[in-house]
Design a protein around this motif. Structure first.
Motif, PDB file in Angstrom:
ATOM      1  N   LYS A   5       0.864  -1.220   0.079  1.00 49.27           N
ATOM      2  CA  LYS A   5       0.137   0.053   0.224  1.00 49.27           C
ATOM      3  C   LYS A   5       0.783   1.166   0.136  1.00 49.27           C
ATOM      4  CE  LYS A   5      -4.398   1.096   1.996  1.00 49.27           C
ATOM      5  NZ  LYS A   5      -5.252   0.880   3.171  1.00 49.27           N
ATOM      6  N   ILE A   6       1.868   1.086   0.701  1.00 49.62           N
ATOM      7  CA  ILE A   6       2.855   2.377   0.947  1.00 49.62           C
ATOM      8  C   ILE A   6       3.558   2.597  -0.405  1.00 49.62           C
ATOM      9  CG2 ILE A   6       4.932   3.181   1.868  1.00 49.62           C
ATOM     10  CD1 ILE A   6       4.180   1.820   4.313  1.00 49.62           C
ATOM     11  N   MET A   7       3.844   1.607  -1.345  1.00 47.27           N
ATOM     12  CA  MET A   7       4.480   1.681  -2.562  1.00 47.27           C
ATOM     13  C   MET A   7       3.514   2.306  -3.445  1.00 47.27           C
ATOM     14  SD  MET A   7       7.198   1.270  -4.469  1.00 47.27           S
ATOM     15  CE  MET A   7       8.225  -0.197  -4.274  1.00 47.27           C
ATOM     16  N   LYS A   8       2.295   1.818  -3.539  1.00 46.07           N
ATOM     17  CA  LYS A   8       1.318   2.475  -4.361  1.00 46.07           C
ATOM     18  C   LYS A   8       1.196   4.075  -4.122  1.00 46.07           C
ATOM     19  CE  LYS A   8      -2.341  -0.583  -5.807  1.00 46.07           C
ATOM     20  NZ  LYS A   8      -3.566  -1.184  -5.529  1.00 46.07           N
ATOM     21  N   ILE A   9       1.197   4.375  -2.778  1.00 47.64           N
ATOM     22  CA  ILE A   9       0.973   5.833  -2.416  1.00 47.64           C
ATOM     23  C   ILE A   9       2.284   6.741  -2.832  1.00 47.64           C
ATOM     24  CG2 ILE A   9       1.138   7.308  -0.386  1.00 47.64           C
ATOM     25  CD1 ILE A   9      -0.750   5.289   1.043  1.00 47.64           C
ATOM     26  N   VAL A  10       3.397   6.165  -2.685  1.00 46.75           N
ATOM     27  CA  VAL A  10       4.549   6.634  -3.160  1.00 46.75           C
ATOM     28  C   VAL A  10       4.600   6.727  -4.683  1.00 46.75           C
ATOM     29  CG1 VAL A  10       7.214   6.460  -3.547  1.00 46.75           C
ATOM     30  CG2 VAL A  10       5.989   5.906  -1.370  1.00 46.75           C
ATOM     31  N   LEU A  11       4.248   5.706  -5.429  1.00 44.94           N
ATOM     32  CA  LEU A  11       3.961   6.040  -7.151  1.00 44.94           C
ATOM     33  C   LEU A  11       3.019   7.193  -7.020  1.00 44.94           C
ATOM     34  CD1 LEU A  11       4.326   2.271  -8.120  1.00 44.94           C
ATOM     35  CD2 LEU A  11       5.925   4.079  -8.301  1.00 44.94           C
ATOM     36  N   ILE A  12       2.100   7.094  -6.623  1.00 42.54           N
ATOM     37  CA  ILE A  12       0.916   8.065  -7.093  1.00 42.54           C
ATOM     38  C   ILE A  12       1.491   9.486  -6.711  1.00 42.54           C
ATOM     39  CG2 ILE A  12      -1.354   9.026  -6.340  1.00 42.54           C
ATOM     40  CD1 ILE A  12      -2.321   6.224  -5.909  1.00 42.54           C
TER      41      ILE A  12
END
Length: 183
Positions: free
Chosen positions: A2-9
């Motif tokens: 979930k953190i990776m998705k937030i960082v990518l966004i």
């Protein structure tokens, strides 16, 4: 995950924001040159020795001095940059920074010349280009885009280094770059 998705966004949003800002301030504008007979502007200025980054501050100082002390409103800033910052130390760079004064009678110009540096630029043939002016970032993007292109164009045409004039035409929202043609 979930953190990776937030960082990518967040990264995607930052990249899109940069692209929008870059485009708005003229970063994608095609830089093309033309040869024109120009010059003849009269301007009030200060001689500046040192880093070209002081140009904005000096231009503002001249503008507000003319406006507040002389009751002369100007709409065009101007800088003449004599040295190539890639070849001359920052503390030795020479420029003249000020404001174009228009529609003044000879008596008013003489009075200004008693207190300030005043000069009328010679008319000549110049390599000219324009870049949109939408704020201070336009100046930075203009430097990044115009100067390398102008160097390449000048070398291709066999022009030698010469001073570059930048005119900040506020009402028309453009920066005019021009270089005198010297072979």
């Amino acid at each position: 995950m979930k953190i990776m998705k937030i960082v990518l966004i967040i990264l995607a949003v930052l990249v899109m924001l940069f692209v929008v800002v870059y485009a708005y301030y003229g970063g994608f504008k095609k830089v093309s040159f033309r040869i024109e007979h120009q010059g003849g502007e009269t301007f009030v200025y200060e001689n500046v020795i040192g880093d070209y980054s002081q140009a904005g501050k000096v231009s503002d100082k001249v503008y507000y001095t003319l406006l507040n002390d002389e009751k002369i409103e100007t709409t065009k800033g101007i800088g003449i940059f004599y040295d190539n910052p890639q070849k001359v130390a920052k503390d030795k760079l020479r420029s003249e920074i000020g404001c174009v004064v228009e529609n003044l009678d000879s008596v008013t110009l003489e009075k200004l010349a008693e207190k300030y540096h005043v000069k009328t630029l010679p008319q000549s043939e110049f390599v000219v280009t324009e870049f949109p002016f939408k704020g201070k970032l336009s100046v930075l993007f203009g430097i990044m885009r115009v100067y390398p292109a102008l160097d390449r164009f000048s070398k291709e045409q066999g022009y030698v280094e010469s001073p570059i004039t930048e005119i900040y035409d506020i009402p028309n929202k453009k920066i005019i770059y021009r270089k005198q043609i010297d072979k």
